[in-house]
Design a protein around this motif. Structure first.
Motif, PDB file in Angstrom:
ATOM      1  N   PRO A  51      -8.188 -19.257   2.405  1.00  0.00           N
ATOM      2  CA  PRO A  51      -7.033 -20.154   2.564  1.00  0.00           C
ATOM      3  C   PRO A  51      -5.903 -19.559   3.411  1.00  0.00           C
ATOM      4  N   LEU A  52      -5.830 -18.228   3.466  1.00  0.00           N
ATOM      5  CA  LEU A  52      -4.761 -17.581   4.234  1.00  0.00           C
ATOM      6  C   LEU A  52      -5.256 -17.009   5.561  1.00  0.00           C
ATOM      7  N   ASN A  53      -6.574 -16.890   5.708  1.00  0.00           N
ATOM      8  CA  ASN A  53      -7.190 -16.277   6.876  1.00  0.00           C
ATOM      9  C   ASN A  53      -6.634 -14.876   7.133  1.00  0.00           C
ATOM     10  N   LYS A  54      -6.488 -14.109   6.038  1.00  0.00           N
ATOM     11  CA  LYS A  54      -5.990 -12.727   6.108  1.00  0.00           C
ATOM     12  C   LYS A  54      -6.894 -11.838   5.271  1.00  0.00           C
ATOM     13  N   HIS A  55      -7.077 -10.598   5.727  1.00  0.00           N
ATOM     14  CA  HIS A  55      -7.837  -9.662   4.893  1.00  0.00           C
ATOM     15  C   HIS A  55      -6.922  -8.747   4.082  1.00  0.00           C
ATOM     16  N   LYS A  56      -5.696  -8.566   4.534  1.00  0.00           N
ATOM     17  CA  LYS A  56      -4.710  -7.787   3.768  1.00  0.00           C
ATOM     18  C   LYS A  56      -3.456  -8.622   3.584  1.00  0.00           C
ATOM     19  N   LEU A  57      -2.939  -8.598   2.377  1.00  0.00           N
ATOM     20  CA  LEU A  57      -1.672  -9.262   2.088  1.00  0.00           C
ATOM     21  C   LEU A  57      -0.603  -8.178   2.096  1.00  0.00           C
ATOM     22  N   LYS A  58       0.424  -8.376   2.887  1.00  0.00           N
ATOM     23  CA  LYS A  58       1.458  -7.356   3.066  1.00  0.00           C
ATOM     24  C   LYS A  58       2.765  -7.824   2.465  1.00  0.00           C
ATOM     25  N   THR A  59       3.368  -6.946   1.666  1.00  0.00           N
ATOM     26  CA  THR A  59       4.658  -7.275   1.086  1.00  0.00           C
ATOM     27  C   THR A  59       5.759  -7.007   2.102  1.00  0.00           C
ATOM     28  N   ASN A  60       6.900  -7.556   1.844  1.00  0.00           N
ATOM     29  CA  ASN A  60       8.071  -7.346   2.685  1.00  0.00           C
ATOM     30  C   ASN A  60       8.459  -5.862   2.634  1.00  0.00           C
ATOM     31  N   THR A  61       8.578  -5.224   3.783  1.00  0.00           N
ATOM     32  CA  THR A  61       8.880  -3.794   3.851  1.00  0.00           C
ATOM     33  C   THR A  61      10.198  -3.455   3.158  1.00  0.00           C
ATOM     34  N   SER A  62      11.192  -4.294   3.297  1.00  0.00           N
ATOM     35  CA  SER A  62      12.486  -3.992   2.650  1.00  0.00           C
ATOM     36  C   SER A  62      12.359  -4.048   1.129  1.00  0.00           C
ATOM     37  N   LEU A  63      11.506  -4.921   0.599  1.00  0.00           N
ATOM     38  CA  LEU A  63      11.273  -4.959  -0.853  1.00  0.00           C
ATOM     39  C   LEU A  63      10.589  -3.680  -1.327  1.00  0.00           C
ATOM     40  N   THR A  64       9.613  -3.224  -0.551  1.00  0.00           N
ATOM     41  CA  THR A  64       8.922  -1.978  -0.892  1.00  0.00           C
ATOM     42  C   THR A  64       9.911  -0.823  -0.905  1.00  0.00           C
ATOM     43  N   GLU A  65      10.718  -0.712   0.140  1.00  0.00           N
ATOM     44  CA  GLU A  65      11.698   0.381   0.227  1.00  0.00           C
ATOM     45  C   GLU A  65      12.721   0.300  -0.896  1.00  0.00           C
ATOM     46  N   TRP A  66      13.206  -0.901  -1.189  1.00  0.00           N
ATOM     47  CA  TRP A  66      14.175  -1.097  -2.269  1.00  0.00           C
ATOM     48  C   TRP A  66      13.598  -0.645  -3.606  1.00  0.00           C
ATOM     49  N   SER A  67      12.368  -1.052  -3.905  1.00  0.00           N
ATOM     50  CA  SER A  67      11.771  -0.708  -5.197  1.00  0.00           C
ATOM     51  C   SER A  67      11.513   0.794  -5.311  1.00  0.00           C
ATOM     52  N   ILE A  68      11.073   1.423  -4.244  1.00  0.00           N
ATOM     53  CA  ILE A  68      10.848   2.871  -4.268  1.00  0.00           C
ATOM     54  C   ILE A  68      12.167   3.594  -4.516  1.00  0.00           C
ATOM     55  N   LYS A  69      13.207   3.176  -3.816  1.00  0.00           N
ATOM     56  CA  LYS A  69      14.520   3.808  -3.984  1.00  0.00           C
ATOM     57  C   LYS A  69      15.027   3.652  -5.420  1.00  0.00           C
ATOM     58  N   ALA A  70      14.930   2.453  -5.980  1.00  0.00           N
ATOM     59  CA  ALA A  70      15.403   2.206  -7.343  1.00  0.00           C
ATOM     60  C   ALA A  70      14.637   3.038  -8.359  1.00  0.00           C
ATOM     61  N   ILE A  71      13.327   3.120  -8.200  1.00  0.00           N
ATOM     62  CA  ILE A  71      12.507   3.888  -9.149  1.00  0.00           C
ATOM     63  C   ILE A  71      12.782   5.380  -8.997  1.00  0.00           C
ATOM     64  N   LYS A  72      12.877   5.863  -7.758  1.00  0.00           N
ATOM     65  CA  LYS A  72      13.162   7.289  -7.546  1.00  0.00           C
ATOM     66  C   LYS A  72      14.521   7.674  -8.129  1.00  0.00           C
ATOM     67  N   GLU A  73      15.515   6.821  -7.953  1.00  0.00           N
ATOM     68  CA  GLU A  73      16.845   7.107  -8.528  1.00  0.00           C
ATOM     69  C   GLU A  73      16.764   7.201 -10.044  1.00  0.00           C
ATOM     70  N   SER A  74      16.031   6.308 -10.665  1.00  0.00           N
ATOM     71  CA  SER A  74      15.865   6.354 -12.120  1.00  0.00           C
ATOM     72  C   SER A  74      15.083   7.594 -12.549  1.00  0.00           C
TER      73      SER A  74
END
Length: 175
Positions: A51-74
């Motif tokens: 349905p998407l004609n994609k083999h990899k689903l990619k998340t938004n890079t800024s969301l990935t960076e935000w979550s890594i930063k928040a978890i690392k700070e904690s």
């Protein structure tokens, strides 16, 4: 506001490690997800989600960076005592619990740079993409996806259920 559209879906849970460098309690943020058992050949190449004609689903890079930063700070503040390293990478989803080194080796050969294996993330990401909602998949390593995985997984879950909320809490505090 009930008319405000949903902006972000976060999916958390556990996964098996794809290499010996990735340890129990490490956190993997899915920068990309693939359905490792998706095979609609010859109509589509292996791994392509029709349905998407994609083999990899990619998340938004800024969301990935935000979550890594928040978890690392904690982590640095000592608030996530059980959790260890955090990194982003490719997560593979399939309909079977991986507990065989041979199957894991085949997946790693077919899917270079694989960090973790699990059973729901790519399906979740597919629905989010189809609905045009930003998404984030966060996995905590529970086992080594080898013959010891069932025992490791069951023992891990008892402990994980007492600590999983803290991971979400650190993200919610940083929205």
């Amino acid at each position: 506001d009930k008319n405000k559209p949903l902006e972000l879906l976060i999916f958390t849970g556990v996964a098996g490690a794809s290499s010996i460098e990735i340890k129990q309690w490490d956190v993997i943020i899915g920068s990309e997800l693939v359905q490792h058992d998706m095979d609609a050949q010859p109509i589509f190449p292996k791994f392509v989600i029709p349905p998407l004609n994609k083999h990899k689903l990619k998340t938004n890079t800024s969301l990935t960076e935000w979550s890594i930063k928040a978890i690392k700070e904690s982590l640095n503040k000592g608030r996530l005592k059980k959790f260890k390293r955090v990194e982003s990478g490719l997560i593979a989803t399939g309909d079977k619990f991986i507990n065989d080194k041979k199957i894991l080796a085949e997946l790693c050969s077919e899917i270079p740079d694989l960090k973790a294996v699990e059973m729901e993330g790519a399906a979740f990401a597919q629905v989010a993409e189809q609905e045009k909602i930003s998404w984030l998949v966060i996995r905590v390593i529970s086992d080594s996806a080898d013959e010891s995985a069932p025992q490791s997984f069951n023992e891990f879950l008892k402990d994980y259920e007492n600590h999983s909320w803290y991971l979400l809490e650190c993200l919610l505090e940083n929205i």
